[in-house]
Design a protein around this motif. Structure first.
Motif: not given
Length: 210
Positions: A150, A144-148, A140-142
């Protein structure tokens, strides 16, 4: 003497051991999907959810508002979950890649955690539940970090929760069918095991989990 021999023989018999058949990862996912489908099948009819203006009014007090929210949340729980999910998806329409990635991650959470009942095996090795959760958190963190997405996703979820609160407070739950647990908590049924009671029989017939 024979009794003594029998007892001695019984004492030497090893205790019975029970083993569970290994379930493939595909079978685990299939069962989780069936559980998810069964949960979605408990969605209340949308005309009942929307109702009419006759059942929409302001609660007379904060305690009544809390009571309505609790009752409606219990009765329309799947409907509210669908609405929050739909609002979150709509907030990501402008970013189709993020929508696909986040939807896939959300599906993984549902299948591998929330609706999974069987042990998860990878090549015959049992994966601990906490390891599954940790893996899902990292994925999940990966994502959100890739797609941004949030900020937009937070707005969508917030709108869905706002709809839930407004509907739950304004929708008068009087007249909604109760399940057995609600009936006992409200004092309408004294015992769940009293199958001979006509009231209990009526609740058994309308309980969607039966």
């Amino acid at each position: 003497m024979p009794a003594t021999s029998a007892s001695a023989s019984a004492s030497t018999v090893p205790p019975a051991s029970y083993t569970t058949l290994p379930i493939s990862g595909g079978a685990v996912i299939s069962r989780s999907t069936q559980n998810l489908s069964a949960c979605l099948s408990r969605t209340r009819p949308w005309p009942e959810f929307l109702a009419t203006t006759a059942v929409i009014d302001l609660p007379p007090s904060l305690s009544e508002a809390a009571h309505r929210l609790r009752r409606n949340a219990s009765h329309f729980s799947v409907n509210y979950a669908v609405i929050v999910t739909a609002c979150a998806a709509v907030s990501l329409i402008g970013a189709p890649i993020a929508l696909i990635v986040i939807s896939f991650v959300f599906f993984l959470w549902l299948i591998l955690h929330f609706f999974r009942e069987d042990p998860f095996l990878i090549r015959g090795y049992h994966v601990n539940d906490w390891a599954v959760i940790l893996g899902l958190v990292l994925v999940s963190i990966a994502a959100f970090w890739i797609t941004g997405p949030l900020n937009n996703l937070s707005i969508g979820i917030g709108v869905g929760l706002l709809i839930f609160v407004i509907h739950g407070v304004l929708r008068n739950p009087q007249g909604l069918f109760l399940d057995e647990n609600d009936a006992v908590s409200e004092g309408l049924v004294t015992s769940l095991s009293n199958a001979s009671s006509p009231v209990t029989a009526e609740f058994n017939s309308i309980n969607p989990c039966k």
